[in-house]
Design a protein around this motif. Structure first.
Motif, PDB file in Angstrom:
ATOM      1  N   ALA A 154      43.384 -11.770  10.759  1.00 20.19           N
ATOM      2  CA  ALA A 154      42.025 -11.980  11.271  1.00 20.19           C
ATOM      3  C   ALA A 154      41.510 -13.368  10.927  1.00 20.19           C
ATOM      4  CB  ALA A 154      41.078 -10.925  10.716  1.00 20.19           C
ATOM      5  N   ALA A 155      42.117 -14.012   9.939  1.00 20.16           N
ATOM      6  CA  ALA A 155      41.686 -15.353   9.571  1.00 20.16           C
ATOM      7  C   ALA A 155      42.212 -16.384  10.560  1.00 20.16           C
ATOM      8  CB  ALA A 155      42.176 -15.684   8.161  1.00 20.16           C
ATOM      9  N   ASN A 156      43.139 -15.994  11.404  1.00 20.96           N
ATOM     10  CA  ASN A 156      43.705 -16.891  12.398  1.00 20.96           C
ATOM     11  C   ASN A 156      42.652 -17.182  13.456  1.00 20.96           C
ATOM     12  OD1 ASN A 156      45.096 -18.075  14.522  1.00 20.96           O
ATOM     13  ND2 ASN A 156      46.906 -16.774  14.261  1.00 20.96           N
ATOM     14  N   PRO A 157      42.320 -18.480  13.676  1.00 18.61           N
ATOM     15  CA  PRO A 157      41.263 -18.812  14.624  1.00 18.61           C
ATOM     16  C   PRO A 157      41.557 -18.385  16.050  1.00 18.61           C
ATOM     17  CG  PRO A 157      42.105 -20.797  13.515  1.00 18.61           C
ATOM     18  CD  PRO A 157      42.881 -19.635  13.019  1.00 18.61           C
ATOM     19  N   SER A 158      42.820 -18.148  16.386  1.00 22.70           N
ATOM     20  CA  SER A 158      43.133 -17.740  17.754  1.00 22.70           C
ATOM     21  C   SER A 158      42.829 -16.269  17.989  1.00 22.70           C
ATOM     22  CB  SER A 158      44.605 -18.044  18.072  1.00 22.70           C
ATOM     23  OG  SER A 158      45.436 -17.243  17.258  1.00 22.70           O
ATOM     24  N   ASP A 159      42.596 -15.517  16.911  1.00 19.82           N
ATOM     25  CA  ASP A 159      42.266 -14.105  17.052  1.00 19.82           C
ATOM     26  C   ASP A 159      40.908 -13.943  17.719  1.00 19.82           C
ATOM     27  OD1 ASP A 159      43.675 -12.456  14.106  1.00 19.82           O
ATOM     28  OD2 ASP A 159      44.608 -13.294  15.883  1.00 19.82           O
ATOM     29  N   LYS A 160      40.746 -12.790  18.348  1.00 17.84           N
ATOM     30  CA  LYS A 160      39.474 -12.441  18.999  1.00 17.84           C
ATOM     31  C   LYS A 160      38.354 -12.432  17.966  1.00 17.84           C
ATOM     32  CE  LYS A 160      37.437  -8.331  20.708  1.00 17.84           C
ATOM     33  NZ  LYS A 160      37.601  -6.923  20.562  1.00 17.84           N
ATOM     34  N   ARG A 161      37.191 -12.899  18.357  1.00 19.62           N
ATOM     35  CA  ARG A 161      36.017 -12.869  17.489  1.00 19.62           C
ATOM     36  C   ARG A 161      34.969 -11.976  18.138  1.00 19.62           C
ATOM     37  NH1 ARG A 161      35.956 -14.870  12.531  1.00 19.62           N
ATOM     38  NH2 ARG A 161      33.946 -15.790  12.774  1.00 19.62           N
ATOM     39  N   VAL A 162      34.295 -11.185  17.320  1.00 16.05           N
ATOM     40  CA  VAL A 162      33.244 -10.316  17.818  1.00 16.05           C
ATOM     41  C   VAL A 162      32.086 -11.185  18.308  1.00 16.05           C
ATOM     42  CG1 VAL A 162      32.093 -10.001  15.594  1.00 16.05           C
ATOM     43  CG2 VAL A 162      31.966  -8.210  17.298  1.00 16.05           C
ATOM     44  N   ASP A 163      31.448 -10.753  19.381  1.00 15.78           N
ATOM     45  CA  ASP A 163      30.279 -11.517  19.842  1.00 15.78           C
ATOM     46  C   ASP A 163      29.066 -11.123  19.012  1.00 15.78           C
ATOM     47  OD1 ASP A 163      29.251  -9.142  20.843  1.00 15.78           O
ATOM     48  OD2 ASP A 163      29.598  -9.638  22.932  1.00 15.78           O
ATOM     49  N   ASP A 164      27.974 -11.814  19.224  1.00 14.02           N
ATOM     50  CA  ASP A 164      26.798 -11.609  18.380  1.00 14.02           C
ATOM     51  C   ASP A 164      26.007 -10.353  18.728  1.00 14.02           C
ATOM     52  OD1 ASP A 164      27.298 -13.767  16.788  1.00 14.02           O
ATOM     53  OD2 ASP A 164      25.975 -15.126  17.874  1.00 14.02           O
ATOM     54  N   SER A 165      26.372  -9.634  19.777  1.00 13.07           N
ATOM     55  CA  SER A 165      25.575  -8.470  20.177  1.00 13.07           C
ATOM     56  C   SER A 165      25.506  -7.432  19.062  1.00 13.07           C
ATOM     57  CB  SER A 165      26.121  -7.853  21.462  1.00 13.07           C
ATOM     58  OG  SER A 165      27.444  -7.383  21.265  1.00 13.07           O
ATOM     59  N   GLU A 166      26.607  -7.221  18.351  1.00 12.85           N
ATOM     60  CA  GLU A 166      26.581  -6.246  17.243  1.00 12.85           C
ATOM     61  C   GLU A 166      25.631  -6.707  16.154  1.00 12.85           C
ATOM     62  OE1 GLU A 166      29.127  -3.929  13.936  1.00 12.85           O
ATOM     63  OE2 GLU A 166      29.877  -4.171  15.947  1.00 12.85           O
ATOM     64  N   PHE A 167      25.650  -7.980  15.836  1.00  9.85           N
ATOM     65  CA  PHE A 167      24.789  -8.490  14.775  1.00  9.85           C
ATOM     66  C   PHE A 167      23.329  -8.489  15.215  1.00  9.85           C
ATOM     67  CE2 PHE A 167      28.847 -10.958  13.997  1.00  9.85           C
ATOM     68  CZ  PHE A 167      29.362 -10.000  13.143  1.00  9.85           C
ATOM     69  N   LEU A 168      23.097  -8.746  16.486  1.00 12.34           N
ATOM     70  CA  LEU A 168      21.728  -8.690  17.003  1.00 12.34           C
ATOM     71  C   LEU A 168      21.187  -7.269  16.926  1.00 12.34           C
ATOM     72  CD1 LEU A 168      22.038 -11.117  20.029  1.00 12.34           C
ATOM     73  CD2 LEU A 168      20.549 -11.425  18.032  1.00 12.34           C
ATOM     74  N   GLU A 169      22.045  -6.307  17.223  1.00 12.47           N
ATOM     75  CA  GLU A 169      21.624  -4.905  17.121  1.00 12.47           C
ATOM     76  C   GLU A 169      21.249  -4.563  15.680  1.00 12.47           C
ATOM     77  OE1 GLU A 169      23.694  -0.549  17.141  1.00 12.47           O
ATOM     78  OE2 GLU A 169      24.495  -2.042  18.537  1.00 12.47           O
ATOM     79  N   MET A 170      22.031  -5.037  14.732  1.00  7.14           N
ATOM     80  CA  MET A 170      21.796  -4.738  13.319  1.00  7.14           C
ATOM     81  C   MET A 170      20.546  -5.439  12.784  1.00  7.14           C
ATOM     82  SD  MET A 170      24.271  -2.712  12.329  1.00  7.14           S
ATOM     83  CE  MET A 170      24.216  -2.839  10.560  1.00  7.14           C
ATOM     84  N   THR A 171      20.141  -6.526  13.412  1.00  8.37           N
ATOM     85  CA  THR A 171      19.000  -7.308  12.925  1.00  8.37           C
ATOM     86  C   THR A 171      17.790  -7.183  13.843  1.00  8.37           C
ATOM     87  OG1 THR A 171      19.759  -9.313  14.058  1.00  8.37           O
ATOM     88  CG2 THR A 171      20.506  -8.976  11.782  1.00  8.37           C
ATOM     89  N   GLN A 172      17.766  -6.148  14.656  1.00  4.84           N
ATOM     90  CA  GLN A 172      16.657  -5.890  15.576  1.00  4.84           C
ATOM     91  C   GLN A 172      16.396  -7.089  16.486  1.00  4.84           C
ATOM     92  OE1 GLN A 172      13.500  -4.590  13.014  1.00  4.84           O
ATOM     93  NE2 GLN A 172      14.615  -2.771  12.406  1.00  4.84           N
ATOM     94  N   GLN A 173      17.497  -7.654  17.022  1.00  7.08           N
ATOM     95  CA  GLN A 173      17.475  -8.752  17.998  1.00  7.08           C
ATOM     96  C   GLN A 173      16.970 -10.076  17.409  1.00  7.08           C
ATOM     97  OE1 GLN A 173      19.054  -8.108  20.913  1.00  7.08           O
ATOM     98  NE2 GLN A 173      19.342  -6.094  20.023  1.00  7.08           N
ATOM     99  N   ASP A 174      17.029 -10.235  16.102  1.00  3.27           N
ATOM    100  CA  ASP A 174      16.629 -11.484  15.458  1.00  3.27           C
ATOM    101  C   ASP A 174      17.859 -12.391  15.385  1.00  3.27           C
ATOM    102  OD1 ASP A 174      16.090 -13.541  13.563  1.00  3.27           O
ATOM    103  OD2 ASP A 174      14.507 -12.313  12.686  1.00  3.27           O
ATOM    104  N   ALA A 175      17.885 -13.430  16.222  1.00  2.00           N
ATOM    105  CA  ALA A 175      19.049 -14.312  16.320  1.00  2.00           C
ATOM    106  C   ALA A 175      19.336 -15.029  15.016  1.00  2.00           C
ATOM    107  CB  ALA A 175      18.839 -15.322  17.452  1.00  2.00           C
ATOM    108  N   VAL A 176      18.320 -15.384  14.271  1.00  4.65           N
ATOM    109  CA  VAL A 176      18.523 -16.098  13.008  1.00  4.65           C
ATOM    110  C   VAL A 176      19.144 -15.166  11.968  1.00  4.65           C
ATOM    111  CG1 VAL A 176      17.350 -17.239  11.084  1.00  4.65           C
ATOM    112  CG2 VAL A 176      16.738 -17.803  13.429  1.00  4.65           C
ATOM    113  N   GLN A 177      18.613 -13.960  11.860  1.00  4.66           N
ATOM    114  CA  GLN A 177      19.197 -13.027  10.907  1.00  4.66           C
ATOM    115  C   GLN A 177      20.609 -12.637  11.325  1.00  4.66           C
ATOM    116  OE1 GLN A 177      16.709  -9.767   9.703  1.00  4.66           O
ATOM    117  NE2 GLN A 177      14.955 -11.108   9.347  1.00  4.66           N
ATOM    118  N   ALA A 178      20.867 -12.556  12.630  1.00  7.40           N
ATOM    119  CA  ALA A 178      22.220 -12.263  13.114  1.00  7.40           C
ATOM    120  C   ALA A 178      23.172 -13.381  12.719  1.00  7.40           C
ATOM    121  CB  ALA A 178      22.209 -12.070  14.629  1.00  7.40           C
ATOM    122  N   LYS A 179      22.714 -14.622  12.838  1.00  5.26           N
ATOM    123  CA  LYS A 179      23.528 -15.776  12.448  1.00  5.26           C
ATOM    124  C   LYS A 179      23.831 -15.728  10.947  1.00  5.26           C
ATOM    125  CE  LYS A 179      23.294 -20.826  12.185  1.00  5.26           C
ATOM    126  NZ  LYS A 179      22.445 -22.001  12.437  1.00  5.26           N
TER     127      LYS A 179
END
Length: 137
Positions: free
Chosen positions: A4-29
């Motif tokens: 998973a540390a390999n940069p060519s591996d798939k990366r999750v998009d921010d939608s999961e993090f936005l869901e966890m932070t109630q759509q707060d882009a800064v907290q998702a970041k």
């Protein structure tokens, strides 16, 4: 699971993090940054594996929290922080909370600046089909 540390591996998009932070882009970041720190090994091997699984998209963050080995390690790693928090005075806690708020606000300003710059770059570039500047000669 170091793949998973390999940069060519798939990366999750921010939608999961936005869901966890109630759509707060800064907290998702900031959540993503925290997971990236854990994925580097800062929290030990179990949390490294968990963070890599989440960042790769192979496992959701909520799902990872339900894995007992990950949850136990997170509790164990956070115990010294909880003890430190409990030992703080109210004024120390307030100062720390204020510093956190300042950091969030700084991150918000930075994100707004980045978005503004992106918007200006897009609006400043001519489309191939906009018709401006066209001449037969």
């Amino acid at each position: 699971m170091d793949s998973a540390a390999n940069p060519s591996d798939k990366r999750v998009d921010d939608s999961e993090f936005l869901e966890m932070t109630q759509q707060d882009a800064v907290q998702a970041k900031m959540l993503r940054q925290s997971l990236e720190h854990l994925a580097s090994g800062l929290g030990g091997p179990a949390l490294k594996e968990m963070a890599q699984e989440v960042l790769s998209g192979r496992m959701g963050l909520r799902e990872a929290a339900n894995v007992s080995a990950y949850a136990e390690e997170a509790v164990q790693q956070s115990a010294p922080l909880a003890e430190k928090w409990a030992a703080m005075s109210d004024s120390e806690r307030e100062a720390l909370a204020a510093e956190g708020e300042r950091r969030l606000e700084e991150e918000r300003r930075q994100l707004e600046d980045e978005r503004r710059a992106e918007s200006e770059n897009r609006s400043g570039t001519k489309s191939r089909h906009d018709g401006r500047g066209w001449s037969l000669y």
